[in-house]
Write a protein that holds these residues in place. Structure first.
Motif, PDB file in Angstrom:
ATOM      1  N   UNK A 173       0.827  -1.208   0.000  1.00 57.34           N
ATOM      2  CA  UNK A 173       0.000   0.000   0.000  1.00 57.34           C
ATOM      3  C   UNK A 173       0.860   1.257   0.000  1.00 57.34           C
ATOM      4  N   UNK A 174       1.871   1.290   0.858  1.00 59.84           N
ATOM      5  CA  UNK A 174       2.755   2.456   0.914  1.00 59.84           C
ATOM      6  C   UNK A 174       3.633   2.546  -0.330  1.00 59.84           C
ATOM      7  N   UNK A 175       4.070   1.402  -0.841  1.00 55.20           N
ATOM      8  CA  UNK A 175       4.857   1.408  -2.070  1.00 55.20           C
ATOM      9  C   UNK A 175       4.048   1.999  -3.218  1.00 55.20           C
ATOM     10  N   UNK A 176       2.786   1.616  -3.310  1.00 52.21           N
ATOM     11  CA  UNK A 176       1.920   2.136  -4.373  1.00 52.21           C
ATOM     12  C   UNK A 176       1.751   3.649  -4.248  1.00 52.21           C
ATOM     13  N   UNK A 177       1.538   4.131  -3.035  1.00 52.21           N
ATOM     14  CA  UNK A 177       1.404   5.578  -2.828  1.00 52.21           C
ATOM     15  C   UNK A 177       2.673   6.313  -3.257  1.00 52.21           C
ATOM     16  N   UNK A 178       3.815   5.795  -2.844  1.00 52.51           N
ATOM     17  CA  UNK A 178       5.078   6.455  -3.178  1.00 52.51           C
ATOM     18  C   UNK A 178       5.349   6.377  -4.676  1.00 52.51           C
ATOM     19  N   UNK A 179       5.078   5.235  -5.307  1.00 47.61           N
ATOM     20  CA  UNK A 179       5.275   5.092  -6.741  1.00 47.61           C
ATOM     21  C   UNK A 179       4.379   6.042  -7.528  1.00 47.61           C
ATOM     22  N   UNK A 180       3.136   6.181  -7.082  1.00 49.47           N
ATOM     23  CA  UNK A 180       2.213   7.078  -7.781  1.00 49.47           C
ATOM     24  C   UNK A 180       2.703   8.516  -7.716  1.00 49.47           C
ATOM     25  N   UNK A 181       3.166   8.928  -6.547  1.00 44.33           N
ATOM     26  CA  UNK A 181       3.677  10.296  -6.407  1.00 44.33           C
ATOM     27  C   UNK A 181       4.917  10.510  -7.264  1.00 44.33           C
ATOM     28  N   UNK A 182       5.813   9.519  -7.304  1.00 43.41           N
ATOM     29  CA  UNK A 182       7.031   9.640  -8.103  1.00 43.41           C
ATOM     30  C   UNK A 182       6.727   9.607  -9.603  1.00 43.41           C
ATOM     31  N   UNK A 183       5.768   8.776 -10.001  1.00 44.37           N
ATOM     32  CA  UNK A 183       5.404   8.706 -11.422  1.00 44.37           C
ATOM     33  C   UNK A 183       4.782  10.023 -11.870  1.00 44.37           C
ATOM     34  N   UNK A 184       3.948  10.597 -11.019  1.00 43.58           N
ATOM     35  CA  UNK A 184       3.350  11.890 -11.347  1.00 43.58           C
ATOM     36  C   UNK A 184       4.436  12.962 -11.471  1.00 43.58           C
ATOM     37  N   UNK A 185       5.435  12.933 -10.584  1.00 45.33           N
ATOM     38  CA  UNK A 185       6.546  13.883 -10.667  1.00 45.33           C
ATOM     39  C   UNK A 185       7.328  13.685 -11.960  1.00 45.33           C
ATOM     40  N   UNK A 186       7.502  12.421 -12.370  1.00 45.66           N
ATOM     41  CA  UNK A 186       8.215  12.160 -13.623  1.00 45.66           C
ATOM     42  C   UNK A 186       7.437  12.691 -14.814  1.00 45.66           C
ATOM     43  N   UNK A 187       6.126  12.524 -14.810  1.00 42.21           N
ATOM     44  CA  UNK A 187       5.309  13.068 -15.894  1.00 42.21           C
ATOM     45  C   UNK A 187       5.405  14.585 -15.943  1.00 42.21           C
ATOM     46  N   UNK A 188       5.447  15.189 -14.788  1.00 39.62           N
ATOM     47  CA  UNK A 188       5.483  16.646 -14.709  1.00 39.62           C
ATOM     48  C   UNK A 188       6.812  17.203 -15.224  1.00 39.62           C
ATOM     49  N   UNK A 189       7.891  16.449 -15.021  1.00 42.78           N
ATOM     50  CA  UNK A 189       9.217  16.966 -15.340  1.00 42.78           C
ATOM     51  C   UNK A 189       9.729  16.543 -16.707  1.00 42.78           C
ATOM     52  N   UNK A 190       8.975  15.707 -17.424  1.00 45.26           N
ATOM     53  CA  UNK A 190       9.444  15.222 -18.730  1.00 45.26           C
ATOM     54  C   UNK A 190       8.400  15.531 -19.804  1.00 45.26           C
TER      55      UNK A 190
END
Length: 612
Positions: free
Chosen positions: A187-204
């Motif tokens: 559950x926590x891994x999914x939350x952290x991955x989602x936040x990081x993936x969103x950051x990657x989309x924002x920066x690329x």
């Protein structure tokens, strides 16, 4: 044209695209004000009260929490009834584990494969089989600190990690062969991955630079739903929250990629669920955890009446905390605080990029955490997954994070109010600084008050890990005393325990049960024929089923006393969960009926002994 901000010049029209590394703003940064400001005075007093930096204190909490978890795991207590049901299934092949499980168990295929691989490589030792549980809960401990640090702040990370370290359900399932620890970690891994993936989309912004993050997202979410049943709810909630916040910001590309990129994992999870539903489930499984789901066929009125009952059960049983209404209010306050805290005042273009991004990151965490909680409630309301007892272990960390965020937001609100009232003069500043510090310290005292029962239970569990079933000890004791011509009978509820541990002692499972008069198995003559020419008979009783009387072993002994004389009885320490006692009874069949059989109260439901 530029707008001057402390330490940098930022264009008025700062682009929404930012570097991949998102700054991590310390939660106490707004307390580092000018000399004489009450916020600075409070921050200094708070630091002196602890006497250490938050990072040092967090390290101490992490070490203490990890030590407690390792102590429970290292105890290597015997597998109990539920665990043996899983362990027996692990004797099957990998492909067979994708089908319906024996004893109508439900567990994620990926987790079963991991356990099967450990059993195949390292054997059947209890610590080996529970190693994924230990690693899962250690991950929960660390990721709670990481997520809370990113979403709320440094001191909040200390508080949330301490609450996880003192969570009885966390410590219980670090030492059990069940999937709940891995599900909580995922559950926590999914939350952290989602936040990081969103950051990657924002920066690329360039499509070609999105291939690697997208491939990583597809692989990670696929693995998540393979090893965890609840990952699909965590993923649905986190993605729904992230998509919503992206849509509000008009970042349609990010919202679309998040949604579309989650479809393969959702389809994979649907296929796994569909395959499992082709096989039988335990009768009444949805209603096994009282209050975890609404009654079947509930309408709107019944659902509304169920919600408080469900929440009270979750807080009092899963968390083992007090004051469910206060916890709910703090969680709501946490969502508001994350969404509002750091909101730029005035024109957005006059706020530094760093402050804008920190505010947006907190909004993202609020949306994702709120989405996960909403999905959990909807799944329970649809009678898909009970939100109660051990099944809700996966939701403990998100709940803790929001509660701490609510307290953090309340403390900051008090600090801000104190600062406004302290402006007239030095005396007023001193008074309001003292009152602000007192108010914040009282706010911080809420956590120990609310979580006191949980902390006490967790301390006792770490100091003396609970044994849920001493039946294996009774079985081993009997195996050492067996003589030729002996027969070993076992309590019917201990059948799985003997299936797992029996082969170690060369003992086949021969379960017996007490039946009411007139039952087809209620025939003393058939029992005598089954015993045949045995000279002695042993009866082994493990953990007692809660719906049966505590004196069940004495009732069985009374029935066996009609076949022979009771030679010896031994009881074993009661487990701390139910108080039931494992025991064995030895009956000498060559000495004739016992002249002084045990006396038990008459019962129509537990009248005579027969084969199960």
């Amino acid at each position: 044209m530029t707008t001057l901000t402390p330490g940098r010049a930022t264009p008025d029209t700062a682009p929404d695209t930012v570097p991949d590394a998102t700054p991590d703003i310390a939660p106490d940064a707004d307390l580092d004000a000018a000399p004489g400001d009450p916020r600075r005075a409070f921050g200094s007093a708070f630091g002196r009260a602890f006497g250490v930096a938050p990072g040092v204190l967090l390290g101490v909490v992490l070490a203490a929490g990890a030590a407690g978890q390792i102590a429970v795991w290292a105890a290597g207590t015997w597998l109990w009834n539920d665990e043996t049901a899983i362990a027996i299934n692990l004797r099957r092949g990998f492909l067979a584990l994708t089908r319906g499980l024996e004893f109508q168990q439900v567990a994620p295929v990926g987790w079963l494969w991991l356990e099967k691989a450990l059993l195949y490589a390292f054997g059947t030792d209890e610590r080996v089989l529970r190693l994924p549980s230990l690693l899962g809960m250690l991950t929960v401990l660390v990721l709670t600190a990481v997520v809370t640090r990113r979403a709320v702040g440094r001191w909040a990370a200390v508080a949330a990690t301490a609450l996880i370290a003192a969570a009885p359900m966390i410590l219980t399932y670090v030492g059990e062969l069940k999937q709940y620890a891995v599900e909580a970690a995922v559950t926590l891994v999914v939350l952290l991955l989602t936040e990081r993936f969103l950051a990657a989309l924002r920066s690329r912004p360039e499509p070609r630079r999105l291939l690697l993050p997208l491939a990583g997202w597809l692989a990670a979410t696929g693995v998540a739903v393979f090893v965890s049943l609840t990952a699909v709810l965590a993923l649905a909630g986190a993605v729904a929250g992230a998509v919503l916040i992206s849509a509000v910001r008009r970042r349609w590309r990010d919202a679309l990629l998040l949604a579309v990129g989650s479809v393969p994992a959702a389809g994979f999870a649907a296929a796994l669920i569909y395959r499992r539903r082709q096989y039988p489930f335990m009768p009444g499984q949805a209603d096994y955890f009282t209050g975890g789901t609404p009654p079947a066929g509930s309408g709107p009125a019944e659902l509304l009446a169920w919600l408080p009952q469900m929440w009270t059960g979750f807080v009092s049983i899963t968390l083992q905390w007090r004051y469910p209404l206060l916890i709910l209010l703090l969680m709501l306050a946490g969502l508001v605080a994350l969404a509002w805290r750091g909101r730029p005042q005035g024109r957005l273009s006059r706020t530094s990029w760093r402050d804008r991004q920190t505010w947006r990151d907190r909004q993202t965490w609020a949306a994702m955490l709120g989405g996960v909680l909403l999905m959990a409630v909807l799944a329970a309301a649809a009678r898909g997954l009970p939100l109660a007892d051990r099944v809700a272990t996966w939701l403990i960390a998100p709940t803790v994070i929001l509660v701490v965020a609510g307290l953090d937001g309340t403390a900051r609100l008090v600090v801000r109010a104190g600062r406004r009232w302290s402006r007239p003069g030095r005396a007023a500043r001193t008074v309001w600084t003292a009152l602000t510090a007192l108010a914040v310290l009282l706010t911080a005292a809420v956590l120990p008050t609310v979580a006191a029962p949980a902390a006490d239970a967790a301390y006792r569990q770490a100091l003396d890990p609970r044994v849920k079933d001493a039946g294996p000890a009774a079985l081993a004791d009997v195996a050492q005393q067996l003589q030729p011509g002996d027969v070993v009978l076992v309590y019917w509820f201990s059948y799985r325990m003997v299936q797992w541990y029996g082969p170690q002692h060369g003992l086949p499972p021969r379960p017996v049960r007490l039946y009411p008069p007139g039952h087809t198995n209620c025939d003393p003559q058939r029992l005598a024929e089954w015993l045949g020419d045995a000279r002695r008979v042993w009866y082994v009783h493990g953990r007692n089923l809660g719906s049966e009387p505590r004196d069940y072993p004495q009732r069985v002994a009374a029935a066996l006393a009609a076949q022979g004389t009771i030679s010896a009885v031994r009881t074993f320490p009661a487990d701390r969960y139910t108080g039931s006692t494992a025991a064995w009874v030895l009956v000498d069949l060559t000495a004739g009926p016992d002249p002084r059989p045990p006396t038990v109260a008459p019962s129509a439901d537990f009248h005579c002994l027969g084969r199960w």
